[in-house]
Design an enzyme around this catalytic site. Sequence first.
Site, PDB file in Angstrom:
ATOM      1  N   SER A  70      37.493  51.535  25.256  1.00  0.00           N
ATOM      2  CA  SER A  70      37.765  52.459  26.775  1.00  0.00           C
ATOM      3  C   SER A  70      38.319  52.317  27.270  1.00  0.00           C
ATOM      4  O   SER A  70      39.042  51.339  27.291  1.00  0.00           O
ATOM      5  CB  SER A  70      36.306  53.100  26.401  1.00  0.00           C
ATOM      6  OG  SER A  70      36.165  54.120  27.089  1.00  0.00           O
ATOM      7  N   HIS A  81      38.941  50.169  30.327  1.00  0.00           N
ATOM      8  CA  HIS A  81      38.601  48.899  30.646  1.00  0.00           C
ATOM      9  C   HIS A  81      39.450  48.211  29.326  1.00  0.00           C
ATOM     10  O   HIS A  81      40.412  47.299  30.353  1.00  0.00           O
ATOM     11  CB  HIS A  81      37.536  48.295  30.956  1.00  0.00           C
ATOM     12  CG  HIS A  81      37.805  46.367  31.218  1.00  0.00           C
ATOM     13  ND1 HIS A  81      37.767  45.706  30.835  1.00  0.00           N
ATOM     14  CD2 HIS A  81      37.736  46.460  32.939  1.00  0.00           C
ATOM     15  CE1 HIS A  81      37.666  44.476  31.910  1.00  0.00           C
ATOM     16  NE2 HIS A  81      37.626  44.739  33.256  1.00  0.00           N
ATOM     17  N   CYS A  82      39.458  48.167  28.778  1.00  0.00           N
ATOM     18  CA  CYS A  82      40.476  47.343  27.479  1.00  0.00           C
ATOM     19  C   CYS A  82      41.975  48.457  27.085  1.00  0.00           C
ATOM     20  O   CYS A  82      42.399  47.370  27.280  1.00  0.00           O
ATOM     21  CB  CYS A  82      39.995  48.331  25.743  1.00  0.00           C
ATOM     22  SG  CYS A  82      37.866  47.369  25.851  1.00  0.00           S
ATOM     23  N   LEU A  83      41.905  49.556  28.493  1.00  0.00           N
ATOM     24  CA  LEU A  83      42.824  50.385  27.894  1.00  0.00           C
ATOM     25  C   LEU A  83      44.324  49.869  29.093  1.00  0.00           C
ATOM     26  O   LEU A  83      44.858  49.618  29.729  1.00  0.00           O
ATOM     27  CB  LEU A  83      43.021  51.991  28.179  1.00  0.00           C
ATOM     28  CG  LEU A  83      42.814  52.035  27.158  1.00  0.00           C
ATOM     29  CD1 LEU A  83      41.766  53.381  27.095  1.00  0.00           C
ATOM     30  CD2 LEU A  83      44.094  52.158  25.720  1.00  0.00           C
TER      31      LEU A  83
END
Length: 358
Positions: A347, A349-351
Amino acid sequence: MTKPPIPKKVDLRKTPKEQGYFFPAEWHPHEATWLSWPHKEASWPGKIHSIYPVYSEFIRLLTLGENVCINVNDEAMKRFAIKCLEKASVELSKVKFFIHPTNDAWARDHGPSFLLNKDPKMPKVIVDWGYNAWGGKYPPYDLDDEIPSLIANALNLPCYRVPLVMEGGSVEFNGAGTLLTTKACLLNPNRNPEFSQEEIENALRSYYGVEQILWLEEGIEGDDTDGHIDDLTRFINEDTVVTVIEKDKSHPDYEILKQNAKALNKMKLLNDKPLNVIEIPMPLPFIYEDQHLPCSYANFYIGNRTVIVPIFEDPHDEKALEILSGCFKDREVVGLNSRDIIWGLGSFHCLSQQEPKA
């Protein structure tokens, strides 16, 4: 008019820590947020088209408080991105594009680690860790592995190239010398089989400029990264974390999260103070096409003005936002629907990857 100080030279033969460098906490003011425009159909099979409106809204929320830098493969991708951003009423003067081809969109993991120095005359530096798409799961990843060096060249910043596989989502910082991570990820033989735990800890200290490594064990169900910390436990200030917890014993994450909370409550920081632990709920299990998706409210991103939290049209959304709003008094906490984006197994934060302001 006062002239800016002339930058001192960085000696790349010495480690960042030896020269006073450190990785700032995410709430440190940002110069920009870096993203890699999503384009890999295989990451969102059957629904990549559906993620662009919410991804563009993510960018709009970021531009309320900072600039956004976006890696794109070519001019055609840039034009498509601009079209999407215009539909979302994004202020394009706050967005800068870089022709840096990527394999995938997960900039937290393939993007650069930006370090600051305690000496304001020293320039910002980038650490370019090795990247192998979470243990070689999703080849090819050669383009993603080059992104930190390309950004260092674009910004004219010194760059350390470290022969150790490391993903930004696997490490969490309090900005005061402590790093939190998981054994399931960092000690996984699919990352750095030739390095012992002690050698990995030494590398973390040397190239992130930290003093203390705190270890949790396992990650959540459905997380293909083998247990990234950014789905589990996040620092919100120097001595406080929020951690996801599950009260339903039938939930697949119940036991793992119970053990993580127990471990956190036993931890002490460098100043010998116990870690302050705030619990937030997990969403209900979300199964799509027979796959358990790694939904977690911990995958929020702390921007300059907003904290952007993934929500899932779930009965626990409101409670998670209420708790996080109490944690961030100086920022607006915004829930953004992540039901389509989480099909990519990550989501907000990962992006994203923050570039701190010097």
